[in-house]
Design an enzyme around this catalytic site. Structure first.
Site, PDB file in Angstrom:
ATOM      1  N   PHE B 122       0.854  -1.179   0.000  1.00  0.00           N
ATOM      2  CA  PHE B 122       0.000   0.000   0.000  1.00  0.00           C
ATOM      3  C   PHE B 122       0.898   1.239   0.000  1.00  0.00           C
ATOM      4  CE2 PHE B 122      -2.704   3.029   2.629  1.00  0.00           C
ATOM      5  CZ  PHE B 122      -3.640   3.273   1.636  1.00  0.00           C
ATOM      6  N   LEU B 124       1.015   5.153   0.331  1.00  0.00           N
ATOM      7  CA  LEU B 124       0.365   6.411   0.669  1.00  0.00           C
ATOM      8  C   LEU B 124       1.414   7.457   1.068  1.00  0.00           C
ATOM      9  CD1 LEU B 124      -2.164   8.149   1.347  1.00  0.00           C
ATOM     10  CD2 LEU B 124      -2.195   7.059   3.607  1.00  0.00           C
ATOM     11  N   GLY B 130       3.292  12.714   5.845  1.00  0.00           N
ATOM     12  CA  GLY B 130       3.263  11.618   6.808  1.00  0.00           C
ATOM     13  C   GLY B 130       1.934  11.640   7.507  1.00  0.00           C
ATOM     14  N   SER B 131       1.940  12.242   8.691  1.00  0.00           N
ATOM     15  CA  SER B 131       0.674  12.381   9.420  1.00  0.00           C
ATOM     16  C   SER B 131      -0.320  13.209   8.598  1.00  0.00           C
ATOM     17  CB  SER B 131       0.923  13.050  10.766  1.00  0.00           C
ATOM     18  OG  SER B 131       1.660  12.175  11.591  1.00  0.00           O
ATOM     19  N   ASP B 239      -8.842   2.303   8.380  1.00  0.00           N
ATOM     20  CA  ASP B 239      -9.795   1.974   9.445  1.00  0.00           C
ATOM     21  C   ASP B 239      -9.938   0.456   9.582  1.00  0.00           C
ATOM     22  OD1 ASP B 239     -10.281   4.555  10.129  1.00  0.00           O
ATOM     23  OD2 ASP B 239     -12.214   4.733   9.090  1.00  0.00           O
ATOM     24  N   ARG B 242      -6.295  -1.181  10.827  1.00  0.00           N
ATOM     25  CA  ARG B 242      -5.651  -0.852  12.109  1.00  0.00           C
ATOM     26  C   ARG B 242      -5.765  -1.956  13.160  1.00  0.00           C
ATOM     27  NH1 ARG B 242      -7.406   4.521  11.223  1.00  0.00           N
ATOM     28  NH2 ARG B 242      -5.646   5.655  10.360  1.00  0.00           N
ATOM     29  N   ARG B 267      15.210 -18.556  36.362  1.00  0.00           N
ATOM     30  CA  ARG B 267      16.344 -17.768  36.831  1.00  0.00           C
ATOM     31  C   ARG B 267      16.381 -17.769  38.365  1.00  0.00           C
ATOM     32  NH1 ARG B 267      21.335 -15.573  36.013  1.00  0.00           N
ATOM     33  NH2 ARG B 267      21.537 -13.549  37.041  1.00  0.00           N
ATOM     34  N   GLU B 363       1.002   3.508  10.196  1.00  0.00           N
ATOM     35  CA  GLU B 363      -0.453   3.527   9.959  1.00  0.00           C
ATOM     36  C   GLU B 363      -1.105   4.602  10.830  1.00  0.00           C
ATOM     37  OE1 GLU B 363      -2.722   0.097   9.143  1.00  0.00           O
ATOM     38  OE2 GLU B 363      -1.008  -1.033   8.418  1.00  0.00           O
TER      39      GLU B 363
END
Lengths: 399, 385, 260
Positions: B122, B124, B130-131, B239, B242, B267, B363
């Protein structure tokens, strides 16, 4: 049909049978043993475990056969390129003891081509008789002529006991012969003894994954056949000049016929990894970190004259070939010294090496299960400890 | 905890777990070190039909849903989050086709993806987008029955390894978010190139590269939905996917926790296993509880997605936010629990910690997730007034 | 070509634990799985089918629950399963087991190749494969590590030996026992597992395979278990500590007598 039953009057409710049952088929009800026939496989473990003869297994009918015609202890002597393999000398060593206990002769069986002198020489390893069949189709091992000729010898001379090495050849051959001879066969025995009264071969082998030992007999069938692994028995000593009677046999052509054809025998470089023959094995696992780690093991193996072994994870990671793998899906080995370097000691690996005389474990994890079986344990970095051991032995052995 | 998975989901989970244990775990460290793409594992996943579990049967899949995909991603991530990402990213690349593609497009591409014969990716993100995904610069200009793509996509997972790329590009800059469109671009299309492989902190066995389009001609038939629907497709895809990131985070946390717990049980310090100390017990309790809470949220959201619910942005963001923050915390605690051993590359736990970090970033960063969640909560609250 | 693969259900050794108190096997919760060696046999049988066509029938002798092993085999690509199960088979040693399986194989009939794992992980005898070929009077090649060529009539295979390998040509039908080196078994597929769930498993009793009752189970088994005991568990010995140089010196001293 065979059946098993509990004699309630003899059962003391001690639960030994419950613990002995490998299939969880026995439980106690009102302090008496009850066998769940849906789970029982008639393996006989509980019969053997019960101290009060309260469990009895019955076989259907079948009158006891007359077995008196069978006598002598035979050892199938495996040869490759005319050289008798050391496993055969180990079997002759053990066979001698068994023959003496039975008060019979020890005979060697040799199949090959042009091996008259070799047949004679088996006398020096304790054989009172040698059955030798020479034929071109017996020169190298082939399933059909070998099993046919051995079956004919058995039928004609009727040995009481027949021993064979648990090698690739031995296991392939003897399983076929046991079917033809309608004989009982026990694989991979670690101890053999004689019940002189019943003239039974007591064959002890690991069962159910090696954590239990089972002693097995074949009361109503002859010969009593068993295979034994390398290095379990002590080789027969050489008695120079000891004579033997060589019985040379020949059979009609059909006995030598083979439907399969051996096209080629290939010896692979590096297949000096005959692990089962090695007295010392230097083995590595995931903790060796890679091919470089295995180079360290090779150095040590070279100094000690040993072979290199590996755990499954090292083989799966492609650090070394499968021929080196020790453990459940690899080889079972019994060397004098087994070095386990960077091997954690999963049960599948232990199954393949825990009968070694001495186990030396090197691992950085002090909690690694390998230390539970190790004769000598060293907690440390294999990359430091292994080269240090190599240097030390080089010095000690003046190499 | 029992999540009442259906029969197929249990089957899929057990198989994925077995593959993770037998095939992935033994090679995870090796691939992390070499930073190679784990093709042999992708082949195993393909032969096992796992690539097709969320794809409808008529397109060669098994007809399961996002929950099935999450269960597989989680199980694979328990052994290696990076190798699991190769699997999950193919789903991410396939989702735009599944959600917005035409019957023809689905028939052409989905069976190849479902069979694992081809991976998808994908595209994008860009250097300046970015954001703020609305800032993308890649353009698609229509010329006859083709679109001409120009621009550079950044940090594309599976780039170079995948055969099928779903790409978001601007067909009309003036329209802003309504000027973006989604395209299917096949590897090998003239004008499509891949940049160098990125050197990353974690998930090093996953392939991350630039995808560069220079007058790249894509048939008009490869336009998904219609012009202007690109952002809608991207948002719907994210959506839906995620919960997959959340599942990856849950898997990695569980994987690190399993190792740390096993270690703590054996241990010995001050003459007893360290699990005997209350400080350690409380860490174990917290870690276990946090993982379970994240898993419960993830599965619940995945089920909501599978139910066909329309508005899932808030819940989907919550699952990703919560699970990824949890994974960072739990994997960090797992390292702490093991002390010096945890910090060493000889043990797999430090890798889980490095790998986990990305789930808070990709994502949509967790800051963006919070924005989405807050915006939705406030909007819903306003609507109630 | 019709291919038959013989499999066995065994306890999964990864689960097996030893009870330290009684030093006996703890079998509670031990899962039953396909013998690890048989996984290679199944894979090879399926690969043969993919190469030359035909179908693969998996056969097992065991209790009713061994049906699961057959379904697992179908999930891995086998087409059909035959469960040979009867109380009359209880107590079978390798002689009776190979007889029973050979009778079942005769009933299946018309086979080109029989594939077996080299041995079972619980018994470790490696006797049943060769036993079957002896009962059927067909050629065998044991420890096969590669099938080089195969057609309807013959096969050329490599047999692993201690020194390397033999190249053997055999007419068909023939029985092969295979080693781990021969392949890497695939994982089951979801579609295969679904097929396995609904696949029909043939269940045959002693009467169905037309076997001689006297040759079955305990009655047909020449060997008897007369004693079971637990060997002394191997104990951990001494730990050597110190620098690498020091431990090497101490070890060399300890092993002096063993190394020449």
């Amino acid at each position: 049909m065979a059946s098993i039953k509990v004699h309630l009057e003899k059962c003391t409710g001690c639960t030994l049978c419950v613990k002995a049952c490998p299939f969880g088929a026995i439980h106690m009800s009102e302090k008496k043993a009850v066998i769940d026939m849906a789970l029982c496989t008639l393996c006989g473990s509980c019969v053997a475990a019960c101290r009060f003869s309260a469990i009895e297994m019955e076989k259907a009918g079948g009158a006891k056969k007359d077995l008196s015609a069978y006598k002598d202890v035979w050892v199938f002597c495996e040869q490759k390129k005319g050289v008798v393999q050391s496993i055969s000398y180990e079997l002759l060593g053990e066979g001698r003891k068994l023959a003496d206990k039975l008060g019979v002769k020890l005979a060697a069986v040799l199949l090959g081509e042009g091996l008259d002198a070799v047949a004679e020489s088996l006398g020096e390893r304790g054989a009172d008789k040698v059955y030798y069949v020479g034929h071109p189709s017996l020169k190298a091992y082939q399933d059909e002529p070998y099993s046919e000729v051995l079956s004919r010898l058995v039928e004609e001379y009727k040995p009481e006991v027949l021993l064979c090495g648990a090698t690739t050849i031995g296991r392939s051959l003897i399983s076929r012969v046991a079917i033809k001879a309608d004989a009982g066969l026990t694989a991979d025995c670690t101890a053999l003894d004689i019940d002189a009264k019943e003239r039974l071969l007591l064959q002890t082998r690991p069962a159910f994954g090696g954590n239990i030992m089972a002693t097995i007999t074949a009361p109503n069938h002859r010969p009593q056949m068993a295979t034994v692994r390398h290095k379990v028995m002590r080789e027969a000593p050489v008695e120079k000049g000891r004579k033997t009677e060589v019985i040379k046999k020949d059979y009609p052509a059909e006995a030598y016929a083979s439907r399969t054809k051996l096209l080629e025998m290939v010896e692979e470089l590096g297949a000096t990894v005959n692990l089962s023959e090695a007295d010392i094995i230097v083995a590595g696992g995931r903790g060796m970190g890679g091919k470089e780690g295995f180079a360290l093991l090779e150095d040590l193996a070279k100094v000690l004259g040993g072979a290199v072994g590996a755990s499954r994870s090292a083989v799966d990671a492609d650090w070394i070939s499968y021929a080196h793998q020790v453990g459940q899906t690899g080889k079972t080995v019994v060397p004098k010294i087994y070095f386990a370097c960077g091997i954690s000691g999963q049960i599948q690996h232990l199954i393949g090496m825990q009968s070694s005389k001495i186990i030396v474990a090197v691992n950085k994890d002090p909690e690694a299960p390998i230390f539970k079986v190790a004769t000598y344990g060293i907690v440390g970095d294999v990359n430091e400890v292994v080269p240090a051991i190599t240097r030390e032995f080089k010095r000690v052995l003046n190499k | 905890m029992d999540y009442f998975l259906n029969e197929q989901q249990v089957m899929v989970r057990d198989l994925a777990r077995r593959i993770a244990r037998e095939k992935i775990a033994p090679v995870a460290a090796q691939y992390d070190e070499s930073e190679e793409f784990a093709w042999p594992i992708m082949k195993v996943l393909a032969e096992s039909d796992l690539f097709g579990i969320y794809i409808p049967e008529q397109y060669g899949g098994l007809g399961g849903g996002i929950l099935d995909m999450c269960v597989v991603t989680e199980e694979l991530s328990r052994a290696c989050g990076a190798i699991a990402l190769g699997y999950a990213s193919s789903a991410l690349g396939a989702l735009p086709i599944l959600l917005t593609g035409s019957e023809e497009q689905k028939k052409k591409y989905l069976p190849e993806i479902a069979g694992g014969r081809k991976l998808a990716a994908f595209c994008l993100t860009e250097a300046g987008a970015g954001s703020d995904a609305t800032a993308i610069q890649t353009t698609a200009r229509k010329e006859g029955d083709k679109y001409i793509l120009n621009g550079t996509k950044q940090w594309i997972t599976n780039a170079g390894e995948a055969e099928i790329y779903t790409v978001i590009a601007m067909t009309d800059r003036k329209k802003g978010v309504r000027g973006a469109s989604a395209f299917i671009v096949e590897k090998g299309t003239k004008g499509m190139e891949f940049g160098k492989k990125e050197k990353k902190m974690g998930i090093r066995a996953s392939a991350t590269r630039e995808v560069i389009f220079t007058d790249c001609e894509v048939p008009a038939a490869n336009l998904l939905s219609r012009e202007g629907m690109g952002f809608i497709a991207a948002l719907k895809t994210l959506d839906t996917s995620r919960p997959g990131v959340a599942a990856q985070a849950v898997g990695m946390a569980q994987g690190a926790f399993d190792h740390a717990l096993e270690y703590a049980r054996t241990r010995v310090q001050f003459g007893q296993p360290v699990t005997g100390f209350q400080a350690v017990q409380h860490m174990i309790a917290d870690m276990g509880t946090q993982i379970e809470a994240a898993r419960a949220l993830t599965y619940a959201v995945a089920r909501m997605v599978d139910s066909g619910a329309k508005s899932i942005s808030r819940e989907s963001a919550m699952s990703k936010l919560f699970a990824s923050d949890m994974a960072m915390k739990v994997t960090t605690d797992a390292v702490q629990l093991m002390g010096g051993y945890g910090y060493m590359r000889d043990y797999p736990v430090e890798k889980f910690m490095r790998d986990a970090k990305i789930t808070q970033i990709y994502e949509g960063t967790n800051q963006i997730q919070r924005n989405v969640i807050a915006a939705n909560l406030i909007k819903e609250s306003l609507q109630k007034d | 070509m019709n291919i038959i693969v013989c499999i066995k259900q065994v306890p999964n050794t990864t689960d097996v634990k030893i009870d330290p108190a009684t030093n006996t096997l703890v079998r509670d919760g031990v899962e039953s799985v396909i013998n690890p060696f048989d996984a290679y046999a199944i894979e090879e049988a399926v690969r043969l089918k993919e190469k030359v066509g035909g179908k693969v029938t998996a056969v097992t002798m065991g209790p009713p629950q061994a049906e699961k092993a057959l379904r697992d085999a179908i999930a891995l690509g086998c087409d059909e399963g035959v469960l040979v199960s009867d109380r009359k088979f209880a107590g079978s040693d390798t002689w009776a087991t190979s007889y029973t399986l050979s009778a079942a194989i005769e009933k299946i009939g018309d086979y080109g190749v029989i594939v077996c794992g080299k041995q079972a992980s619980d018994g470790d005898t490696a006797q049943v494969g060769p036993g079957i070929s002896a009962h059927l009077d067909i050629p065998q090649v044991t420890y096969v590590r590669k099938i080089r060529e195969i057609n309807e009539k013959t096969a050329v295979v490599e047999r692993m030996t201690e020194e390397g390998f033999d190249v053997v040509e055999t007419p068909l039908p023939c029985l092969f026992t295979v080693v781990k080196e021969i392949n890497t078994p695939r994982m089951p597929s979801i579609k295969g597992m679904m097929r396995a769930k609904s696949a029909k498993i043939s269940k045959w009793t002693a009467a169905d395979i037309d076997a001689d009752p006297a040759a079955l189970g305990l009655d047909g088994s020449p060997t008897r278990v007369v004693k079971i005991f637990t060997p002394e568990p191997r104990k951990g010995g001494e730990m050597i500590s110190g620098s690498a140089g020091d431990v090497a010196k101490e070890l060399a001293e300890l092993l002096k007598g063993e190394v020449v």
